[in-house]
Design a protein around this motif. Structure first.
Motif, short mmCIF file in Angstrom:
data_model
loop_
_atom_site.label_atom_id
_atom_site.label_comp_id
_atom_site.label_asym_id
_atom_site.label_seq_id
_atom_site.Cartn_x
_atom_site.Cartn_y
_atom_site.Cartn_z
N LEU A 296 6.13 8.78 5.59
CA LEU A 296 7.23 7.64 4.82
C LEU A 296 8.65 7.24 6.07
CD1 LEU A 296 7.03 8.95 1.40
CD2 LEU A 296 5.76 6.98 2.32
N VAL A 301 10.72 4.17 5.02
CA VAL A 301 10.93 4.18 3.74
C VAL A 301 12.04 4.92 3.33
CG1 VAL A 301 10.12 5.07 1.37
CG2 VAL A 301 8.53 4.09 3.24
N TRP A 305 13.31 6.95 -2.16
CA TRP A 305 11.87 6.51 -2.52
C TRP A 305 10.82 7.60 -2.18
CZ3 TRP A 305 10.53 3.38 -6.21
CH2 TRP A 305 11.29 2.37 -6.35
N GLN A 306 11.40 8.60 -1.14
CA GLN A 306 10.50 9.54 -0.35
C GLN A 306 10.55 10.82 -1.61
OE1 GLN A 306 11.42 11.23 3.38
NE2 GLN A 306 11.59 8.94 4.23
#
Length: 328
Positions: A296, A301, A305-306
């Motif tokens: 990610l 990302v 959000w990870q």
């Protein structure tokens, strides 16, 4: 002498699960391997940097700390317990070790390991001897150990760790990062313990049916104290790797590691219902979470959000555990 052979018929089946896996166990192990491979293939397709040897080594290196803690957590979960204090043990033991390194390498390592041993032993005694709920006990010691780490150096980090210490816990041996070798060694030893020793049989028996294990002569209290103590010592070892890699010890070090360790153990096949688990599977679980975060990151990302993705994977693993148990 403990007579596990006197367990009721259904419990003997639980005890023999590593040697004669049930259908649910086989599905669980297969899903772990398939999921990990699928994740690596997916990120390799999405980003060519992912499968480069240097990046794969980085994933193993980044996963090593979590893997060492997850192995101890797996043993605890196999007894149907939980240890939420592992992250705080990492922080406290690493602070004490960093401070005591001024008195020599052995003093630093010994003092850090002693902190983990005492912390884990305390958890075990409170849970096994005083019959207090494991969730509440380790949630309480999570706060106590973190507070002790802040008090120990008045909240200040410790810099300037000895070169020898960093060489041992963040160096290379045969061109392989020592944290990776440490994680492999810890997982292998724990696997042998679970698979081939009386203690391993007793851990499985307690998680499968504690009352039956007690009636068969298993010393429940001693086994639980031992398991929590092992978890504490392994958390100290993980703390050594953490501070050796960054070159400093911080009292907030290890925050959030408990969730990563629980997630790795569950993804690796440990059942929160107890009696089932595999330290080598937890190693794969840690690699899976490490690969997810690494992949990610390569895809830009955001880290927020990870966290969401990691949590979703852990919940999916718990769902898979329940599903395979019903089908097993």
């Amino acid at each position: 002498m403990t007579e596990l052979s006197s367990l009721p018929r259904t419990d003997k089946a639980e005890k023999k699960s590593p040697a004669a896996p049930r259908r649910g166990d086989t599905l669980r192990k297969a899903s772990v391997a398939i999921g990990c491979v699928a994740l690596f293939l997916m990120f390799s397709v999405l980003n060519s940097t992912f499968y480069q040897p240097s990046n794969l080594i980085d994933i193993m290196l980044q996963s090593s700390i979590n893997a060492v803690i997850a192995v101890g957590m797996t043993l605890v979960i196999m007894t149907k317990g939980i240890d939420l204090s592992v992250g705080s043990v990492v922080g406290l033991s690493s602070m004490v070790a960093a401070d005591m390194l001024s008195h020599g390498l052995l003093a630093g390592i010994g003092a850090g390991l002693l902190v983990g041993l005492v912390g884990g032993f305390l958890n075990g005694v409170l849970i096994a001897k005083l019959k207090l709920p494991d969730f509440i006990v380790t949630l309480g010691t999570l706060s106590i150990f973190r507070g002790a780490a802040l008090i120990y150096t008045d909240g200040q980090p410790i810099y300037g760790l000895a070169k020898e210490f960093r060489s041992i816990f963040a160096g290379r041996l045969f061109d392989i990062p020592t944290p990776v070798l440490l994680a492999l060694a810890v997982a292998a030893l724990a696997y042998l313990l679970v698979r081939y020793t009386a203690l391993g049989e007793q851990i499985i028996a307690i998680g499968g049916n504690e009352e039956a294990a007690r009636l068969s002569g298993v010393n429940i209290e001693r086994v639980k104290v031992t398991v929590y103590t092992i978890s504490g010592v392994l958390s100290s070892l993980a703390g050594f790797v953490l501070i050796a890699r960054i070159g400093a010890a911080e009292p907030i070090g290890g925050s959030g590691f408990e969730l990563q360790a629980i997630g790795s153990a569950v993804i690796g096949g440990a059942s929160l219902f107890g009696g089932v688990g595999n330290p080598l599977g937890s190693l794969i679980g840690a690699l899976t979470l490490g690969a997810l975060q690494n992949g990610l990151t390569l895809m830009n990302v955001p880290s927020f959000w990870q966290y969401v993705a990691s949590g979703a994977v852990v919940i999916l693993a718990v769902f898979a555990d329940q599903w395979t148990r019903k089908r097993g």
